[in-house]
Design an enzyme around this catalytic site. Structure first.
Site, PDB file in Angstrom:
ATOM      1  N   GLU A 276       7.149 -70.714  21.253  1.00  0.00           N
ATOM      2  CA  GLU A 276       5.512 -70.091  22.546  1.00  0.00           C
ATOM      3  C   GLU A 276       6.500 -70.318  23.735  1.00  0.00           C
ATOM      4  OE1 GLU A 276       3.349 -69.695  20.982  1.00  0.00           O
ATOM      5  OE2 GLU A 276       2.985 -70.395  19.445  1.00  0.00           O
TER       6      GLU A 276
ATOM      7  N   CYS B 256       0.269 -71.071  30.528  1.00  0.00           N
ATOM      8  CA  CYS B 256       0.778 -69.468  30.231  1.00  0.00           C
ATOM      9  C   CYS B 256       0.342 -68.710  29.973  1.00  0.00           C
ATOM     10  CB  CYS B 256       1.400 -70.139  29.013  1.00  0.00           C
ATOM     11  SG  CYS B 256      -0.045 -70.465  27.681  1.00  0.00           S
TER      12      CYS B 256
END
Ligand code: NAD
Length: 515
Positions: free
Chosen positions: A269, A303
């Site tokens: 991720e 993110c």
């Protein structure tokens, strides 16, 4: 607006200690023996050290992994709904300690109160979700081509899951991985960011308590407080079949091949460079609110933060007018202060990358429309509080194609939707995306196969703030991993395909004759 001041260092330290004790962190976990390795727990609110905590070195990793493997050997045969009982208790404990956990998230990651509470809520939600999943680890049954045969699949626990997490979601990422891994019958060894050891100690203590109370095997969860070399040792450990790593693309580029070299699995991720398209038919009022939250919220340190805005040339002026006005009113300062919407960047390095990116954008012909400066905050000389920036760019230049983990929103314009989608997909990352439109054809095109190439594709919603029920993750340099909801649990298990012959005869597949 004057920046909200930060409380004194002693008060911050007291808040941290109170929270750690409330979560049951043992005094020895906070005491560094003479000459022993340690980590500095710094608060980004002031840039000063709160506490020093004991750390481990790369040589200590194998012992923790061995203990987790040992626990796994009994946990894997514990019925999955019983495993769910452990995660249910964890969720209750997280709920009871929500306020103090949020205090620690604020101190270490700089999140404003509602976002810190939101992150803890995400942990509670994912525990609920995992408890449900513990009764739904379904395998399929397929029709066999042979009479008197059954063809099916079963899902089995995998082993020790190594979790490496980033500073900006210091607890949620751990819970996404751990709650699901635990109900799947795995054990977990966690290497949190070296920037957020206190939140890790608190969560780990609560899980240890849940393990003890529910009679789950000790060693089921191991915590490794340490630097990158500790993460590397975890990545290389042959007893860790899955490494779930959240962080920068640089980190993933190192971790992915190392895990693959020993035929382990990795779930990556990594960084995002998220964009939203604002079409001519967009509701500009709604879009403005969504954009400001996605781009300036969490001081641009998600993110999924919105970093690029691709706006139809017919609406760019009115939209920018609204955005610049909204940015000008953003309350910046101590995230402990009620009303603050933008807290600090995590550290000096982050601030340097923010100013360097702005400089590069200017050199490439960008015009800074608002923000970009540093705000002095009383009591926080080494805290890095910045004004979120909007930069109008003449083209998608190199700096726009990179992820700068700070609040910079680059604005580009387009005339046709094809052009917008090309700009949108023209970056190396592929995490989150959005389109603002009232035209169903445009919305459908954006979510179609030749639309956004991201793992998360939204309509009339910004790029950040995902729900736990969906699979979370992204494509390209974001790493391809999926966590949290939907069928993400499958990454934490191994699949066995079983053929059972109850016919009394030996029949070979594909009508093969032999012997
Ligand atoms: P980082 O890459 O600096 O560190 C992340 C973690 O990886 C830390 O625990 C660090 O110690 C460890 N690490 C670093 N190098 C390693 C190596 N070679 N081997 C093993 N471990 C190593 O990231 P950060 O600054 O903490 O976080 C910000 C980054 O994380 C941003 O790029 C952001 O987009 C990304 N992020 C992604 C997601 C997602 O779900 N896609 C979520 C949060 C953050």
């Amino acid at each position: 607006t004057a920046a909200a001041p930060v409380p004194g260092q002693e008060a911050l330290r007291e808040t941290a200690l109170r929270a750690l004790r409330a979560c049951g962190v043992a005094e020895e976990a906070l005491r560094v023996a003479d000459g022993a390795a340690s980590l500095s727990a710094v608060t980004c609110l002031t840039g000063a050290e709160l506490l020093r905590v004991p750390a481990v070195g790369a040589d200590d990793v194998e012992g923790v992994v061995d203990a987790a493997h040992e626990a796994f050997t009994t946990w894997r045969t514990t019925p999955a709904p019983v495993r769910g009982g452990l995660v249910k208790r964890l969720g209750q404990l997280l709920s009871e300690h929500k306020e103090v956990l949020a205090d620690l998230v604020t101190l270490e990651a700089g999140k404003i109160r509602s976002e810190a509470l939101g992150e803890v809520q995400e942990m509670i939600d994912v525990c609920d979700y995992a408890v449900g999943i513990s009764r739904q680890l379904y395998g399929k049954t397929m029709p066999s081509e042979r009479p008197g045969h059954r063809l099916m699949e079963t899902w089995h626990p995998l082993g020790v899951v190594g979790v490496i997490s980033a500073f900006n979601f210091p607890v949620a990422v751990w819970s996404w991985n751990s709650a699901i891994a635990l109900v799947c019958g795995d054990s977990v060894v966690w290497k949190p960011s070296e920037k957020t050891p206190l939140t890790a100690l608190a969560c780990s203590a609560l899980l240890d308590r849940a393990i003890a109370e529910t009679g789950a095997p000790a060693g089921l969860h191991g915590l490794l407080l340490g630097g990158r070399e500790v993460g590397e040792a975890l990545v290389d450990s042959p007893r860790v079949p899955l490494v779930s790593a959240t962080g920068s693309t640089r980190m993933g580029r190192e971790v992915g091949p190392r895990v693959a070299a020993r035929f382990g699995r990795s779930l990556l991720e990594l960084g995002g460079n998220n964009a939203a398209v604002v079409t001519a038919s967009a509701d500009l009022e709604l879009a403005t609110r969504a954009i400001v939250f996605s781009a300036a919220g969490t001081a641009g340190q998600r993110c999924t933060t919105l970093r690029r805005l691709i706006v139809h040339s017919s609406v760019v002026e009115p939209l920018l007018e609204r955005l610049v006005a909204a940015y000008g009113r953003l309350p910046i300062g101590s995230p402990l202060e009620q009303g603050t919407l933008v807290g600090p960047l995590v550290d000096a390095g982050s601030h340097q990358r923010f100013t360097e990116a702005l400089e590069r954008a200017r050199e490439a012909g960008g015009e800074v429309l608002v923000g970009g400066g540093r705000r002095d905050v009383e009591g926080a000389e080494d805290g890095y509080y910045v004004e979120p920036a909007i930069v109008r760019m003449p083209a998608q230049t190199d700096v726009v194609r990179e992820e700068t983990f700070a609040p910079i929103l680059y604005v580009l314009t387009y005339d046709t939707l094809d052009e917008a989608i090309e700009l949108h997909n023209g970056v190396p990352q592929g995490l989150s995306s959005g389109i603002f439109t009232a035209d169903q054809r445009e919305a459908e095109r954006f979510i179609a196969a030749d639309g956004s190439d991201c793992g998360i594709v939204n309509v009339n919603i910004g790029t950040s703030g995902a729900e736990i029920g969906g699979a979370f993750g992204g494509e390209k340099e974001t790493g391809g991993g999926r966590e949290s909801g939907s069928d993400s649990w499958q990454a934490y298990m191994r699949r066995a395909t079983n053929t059972v012959n109850y016919s009394g005869e030996l029949l070979l597949a594909q009508d093969v004759n032999f012997l």
